[in-house]
Design a protein around this motif. Structure first.
Motif, PDB file in Angstrom:
ATOM      1  N   VAL A   5      43.149  57.778   0.296  1.00  8.53           N
ATOM      2  CA  VAL A   5      43.242  59.232   0.423  1.00  8.53           C
ATOM      3  C   VAL A   5      44.608  59.587   1.004  1.00  8.53           C
ATOM      4  O   VAL A   5      44.917  59.218   2.133  1.00  8.53           O
ATOM      5  N   HIS A  30      43.767  55.176   8.521  1.00  6.44           N
ATOM      6  CA  HIS A  30      42.557  54.596   9.086  1.00  6.44           C
ATOM      7  C   HIS A  30      42.828  53.221   9.673  1.00  6.44           C
ATOM      8  O   HIS A  30      43.867  52.622   9.419  1.00  6.44           O
ATOM      9  N   LYS A  64      35.605  50.339   9.867  1.00  2.19           N
ATOM     10  CA  LYS A  64      36.773  51.160   9.581  1.00  2.19           C
ATOM     11  C   LYS A  64      36.581  52.504  10.234  1.00  2.19           C
ATOM     12  O   LYS A  64      35.471  53.024  10.261  1.00  2.19           O
ATOM     13  N   ARG A  65      37.672  53.064  10.753  1.00  2.00           N
ATOM     14  CA  ARG A  65      37.553  54.430  11.232  1.00  2.00           C
ATOM     15  C   ARG A  65      38.844  55.193  10.991  1.00  2.00           C
ATOM     16  O   ARG A  65      39.915  54.592  10.859  1.00  2.00           O
ATOM     17  N   ILE A  66      38.702  56.497  10.927  1.00  2.00           N
ATOM     18  CA  ILE A  66      39.879  57.338  10.734  1.00  2.00           C
ATOM     19  C   ILE A  66      40.666  57.411  12.043  1.00  2.00           C
ATOM     20  O   ILE A  66      40.093  57.449  13.134  1.00  2.00           O
ATOM     21  N   ASP A  74      42.972  60.028  13.526  1.00  2.00           N
ATOM     22  CA  ASP A  74      43.439  61.393  13.264  1.00  2.00           C
ATOM     23  C   ASP A  74      44.502  61.794  14.279  1.00  2.00           C
ATOM     24  O   ASP A  74      44.776  61.060  15.224  1.00  2.00           O
ATOM     25  N   MET A  75      45.069  62.967  14.098  1.00  4.08           N
ATOM     26  CA  MET A  75      45.980  63.518  15.104  1.00  4.08           C
ATOM     27  C   MET A  75      45.167  63.839  16.361  1.00  4.08           C
ATOM     28  O   MET A  75      43.985  64.134  16.276  1.00  4.08           O
ATOM     29  N   ARG A 117      45.991  60.248   4.935  1.00  7.57           N
ATOM     30  CA  ARG A 117      45.027  59.742   5.912  1.00  7.57           C
ATOM     31  C   ARG A 117      45.470  58.407   6.497  1.00  7.57           C
ATOM     32  O   ARG A 117      46.023  57.563   5.808  1.00  7.57           O
TER      33      ARG A 117
END
Lengths: 385, 92, 365
Positions: free
Chosen positions: C337, C342, C350-352, C354-355, C340
């Motif tokens: 994606v 991760h 797995k994890r995102i 993020d900001m 993104r």
């Protein structure tokens, strides 16, 4: 780190995943529907997202992220009370870090601090008491929140203040109890749960007996779980094993920390200092009977609500919020009308977007990659609008 | 809810207040030991014990045997899976 | 008052004829030291000029002047940056606001491929600061500037009333020159590229949070504050195809990675097990419930290089004193994606990443 690293071993995780997959397949083909397990505690929710556990599980297992984040469920009216106390010029208002961002109806503690209130972050209630010792001309208020895990530390701090004769220290008490809340979830007519991961750290204080009714009355398995990722997988496996053999009992996966009977010293301190409130308001869940505690009459001198004559005014949750339904597993976070639109971690409307332990914030920030597309769609909708 | 972390008691700070110094991965913090200290035991007897720390209070002494037993279950499970795989492979 | 240091005694006289013997007598900084009179001149002479000592500054003009031809020999583009430094506490394990104010601006120039050359120094001082404290900060700036090979060529000092600022605020702007060949940008990352860092992450954030003392922890972690122009030049020489470099300051490496993913419209994957963290920073994060990916660094860069140049870049980094623990932590994915980041967790999930929303607060419940 000892007792940490060995419970984060990916090789052992694979072993558990194999077992979980086999059991989930059996149950899924038996029931022809997803297996729905609630982790009651926000600490578990945090671990599940931090280690990406949902991505390791078969799709037939749905984790429902329960109400066990004391920061998330803090109602707006109580935050308003905090701000009101904190803004008194004589007050040093002390709080755990994660409570600073919770929005009240007008502002959060972080905003009150920006406007000049003396709000200080502490690691322990004992640090708040030290501040009272060092500032005898100021009123130090500690914002007590948390479940039974955190109650003993607050209780022991009050007892210490009493022993030292410290009078410029008080507690704004928002401690809540887990059992009535789990019961409220179980009693809700749209409840759809097959089993529970029990809150390990609450249990190290209260022991395992208080959950017995979940097995006996509601016939749902409970496994008291630790917080490392292997603990969570192992506990899920134990719940599935019970489901597979049609059992419902209380098991303790976290036996290295949780003694069956809990902690006597802690329970005695709680019993001495606190008594149950008739009811307590939860953000997203409404009022739940006997779900909060307050100081007993003997310790009213340490009660900030009495000391500062706080007139709690309840503030209704925004109507569009569907936190209650998410908490009960009726809908998923992204099914909520305001998720990712009006309600984001920057501008949280509902309880579950407030802290990273809240299911909505966790989905929004850490995401489950399988479900990421849903969020992207939401974002696109917003962009188009 | 309830962030708790294992740490080792490295020295006793204050007997009266039942305070000890706990080490977590090289970071130290003064911790209240009253929930884990038995009345008739000297605080010194808790030196080198591992405890679960929550908001500056030691809430439980970690039971090494139980920790090993928990991991032992997983080891056994792993061995069983290996045997099963070996049996399947042998059969095919 | 908007004068440069130079203007307090600016008479237009050449340096050779100007008598510089200002000696600061008072022990504490007062409003008079920003008042434009003799006290201010003494402060500038005795504290700043004597420490920063260089030809461009010593002319004491309203502005520093440079020969364009000198600059043009070094490259074909100028780089200009500015940053303001406010930090509590002013002195912390591993550095102080003075060192920070040089490293930060030097690094902001260097990550663009520029050779940092000249810095300005604007100071806002709260009245009541001991002169000795100011001297220490200025000495730290001077020695860091020498280490970084830059000169502090002009400046400005203001003194404000007690309570109007927190002890001292410093602004430094910097000028550098970018070599013809260097083309770096956050939008240039391509699938297959690798993500490198030059060492342990989160040291600065953990050191500062601890130094504030609110959490009553005792920690040996020091800030990683360092000038990285040498390391960066070494990387660019060894790996000329380098796509992008950024110092991972506030918001940690998570913020930098998100910026790359968004600007380049690519997906990035990092591996938790390859993310270098000191045991103590791990412990610190465990106790307070913090995520080290969001902790600030002041001596760490994220470097994106084509896979073919990975080894050359890593060897160059590891040969440098500020890159001994350099390692690859992930890659730009083919597909995924776009925008993104991760993380493959050490546990296999797995994890995102993020900001960060707002400031990272200790999570206790």
């Amino acid at each position: 780190m000892k007792y940490v690293d060995e419970f984060r071993d990916p090789e052992k995780a694979k072993i558990l995943i194999n077992e979980i997959e086999a059991l989930a397949e059996t149950l899924h083909s038996r029931w022809q529907r997803p297996i729905r397990i609630m982790e009651v505690c926000g600490g578990h929710t945090h671990s599940i997202f931090r280690y990406g556990i949902e991505n390791l599980l078969p799709e037939s297992i749905e984790l429902i992220h329960g109400p066990g984040c004391p920061v998330c469920v803090l109602p707006m009216g109580r935050v308003d009370d905090c701000v009101q106390i904190a803004e008194r010029p004589e007050v040093i208002f002390t709080t755990f870090g994660d409570a600073m961002r919770v929005p009240g109806s007008k502002k959060s503690l972080l905003e009150a601090k920006a406007n000049g209130a003396d709000v200080r972050m502490v690691y322990s209630p004992m640090d708040a008491l030290s501040l009272a010792r060092k500032n005898p001309d100021r009123e130090v208020v500690f914002f007590g929140l948390g479940f039974e895990t955190t109650m003993p530390s607050t209780a022991l701090t009050i007892l210490q203040a009493e022993a030292e004769g410290i009078t410029n220290f008080s507690l704004f008490c928002n401690h809540i109890t887990i059992i009535p809340t789990v019961k409220a979830v179980l009693d809700s007519p749209d409840m759809q749960l097959d089993g529970f991961l029990g809150p390990g750290h609450v249990s190290m204080v209260i022991g395992n007996d208080p959950y017995a009714f979940i097995a006996t009355h509601y016939h749902k398995p409970v496994v008291v779980a630790g917080f490392e990722p292997l603990d969570i997988l192992q506990s899920l496996w134990m719940v599935l094993k019970q489901l597979e053999s049609d059992e419902a009992k209380i098991e303790n996966q976290y036996s290295r920390i949780v003694p069956e009977g809990g902690n006597d010293v802690a329970l005695q301190a709680i019993g001495k200092v606190f008594r149950l409130r008739e009811f307590f308001e939860w953000r997203g869940l409404g009022s739940i009977d006997h779900s909060g505690v307050q100081l007993t009459d003997a310790y009213l001198a340490y009660d900030a609500e009495t000391k500062f004559n706080v007139k709690s005014i309840a503030v209704a949750d925004p109507k569009s919020c569907q936190c209650g339904e998410v908490l009960k597993g009726v809908i998923k976070p992204w099914d909520c009308k305001v998720f990712g639109k009006a309600c984001t971690p920057e501008t949280p409307m509902g309880a579950l977007m407030v802290s990273s332990e809240g299911a909505c914030a966790a989905y929004y920030q850490y995401g489950d990659l399988k479900k990421l597309n849903v969020r992207l769609e939401v974002e696109e909708e917003v962009a188009v609008a | 809810m309830c962030l708790g972390i294992p740490g080792k008691i490295v020295h006793i700070v204050d007997h009266e207040l039942q305070l000890g110094m706990v080490d977590v991965g090289g970071i130290q913090r003064e911790v209240n030991l009253s929930c884990v200290a038995e009345d008739d035991q000297k605080l010194e007897s808790y030196l080198d014990e591992w405890v679960l720390v929550h908001v500056g209070f030691a809430m439980s002494v970690i039971d090494e045997d139980e920790a090993q037993a928990t991991l032992g279950v997983l080891n056994e499970l792993g061995e069983m899976q290996e045997e099963l795989t070996a049996m399947r492979e042998g059969a095919s | 008052m908007s004068e440069a240091h130079a203007t307090a005694a600016d008479t237009g006289t050449p340096e050779s004829t100007r008598v510089r013997h200002g000696k600061l007598v008072s022990q504490v900084i007062t409003l008079a030291h920003g008042g434009g009179g003799k006290a201010m001149r003494d402060l500038i002479d005795d504290v700043f000029i004597s420490a920063f000592d260089n030809p461009a500054l010593n002319t004491l003009e309203d502005q520093a002047r440079f020969q364009l031809s000198d600059l043009a020999r070094l490259g074909d583009r100028l780089a200009l940056t500015t940053d303001s430094y406010v930090i509590d506490p002013v002195f912390f394990p591993g550095g102080d606001i003075g060192k920070l104010s040089i490293c930060g601006t030097v690094n902001d120039l260097a990550v663009g491929g520029a050779t940092p050359l000249y810095l300005t120094c604007g100071m806002i001082i709260e009245e009541g600061m001991p002169v000795e404290t100011l001297r220490k900060i200025v000495a730290s700036m001077a020695s860091t500037a020498r280490q970084a090979g830059v000169q502090i060529v002009t400046g400005d000092t203001k003194v404000v009333e007690r309570g109007s600022c927190d002890k001292i605020f410093i602004n430094t702007a910097g000028v550098g020159v970018i070599k013809q060949d260097y083309q770096l940008g956050a939008h240039l990352a391509q699938p297959g590229d690798v993500i490198l860092v030059n060492g342990f992450l989160g040291d600065h954030g953990a050191a500062i949070l601890n130094a504030r003392g609110d959490m009553n922890l005792s920690s040996p972690v020091e800030s990683d504050c360092a000038p990285l122009q040498g390391l960066i030049q070494a990387v660019l020489t060894a790996a000329p195809g380098t796509r992008f470099i950024r110092d991972a300051t506030r918001g940690g490496i998570a913020s930098v990675l998100n910026e790359i993913a968004q600007s380049s419209k690519v997906a990035i994957e990092i591996e938790e097990s390859r993310t270098p963290l000191r045991k103590e920073v791990k412990g610190f994060c465990e106790i307070l419930g913090l995520d080290p990916l969001y902790l600030a660094n002041e001596g760490k860069i994220v470097v994106v290089v084509p896979e073919a140049e990975q080894d050359a870049a890593l060897s160059a980094m590891r040969a440098h004193e500020f890159g001994e623990e350099a390692t690859s932590i992930g890659q730009v994915l083919t597909g995924g994606v776009a925008g993104r980041v991760h993380m493959q967790t050490g546990f296999g999930g797995k994890r995102i990443v993020d900001m960060l929303v707002g400031e990272q607060l200790p999570r206790i419940c």
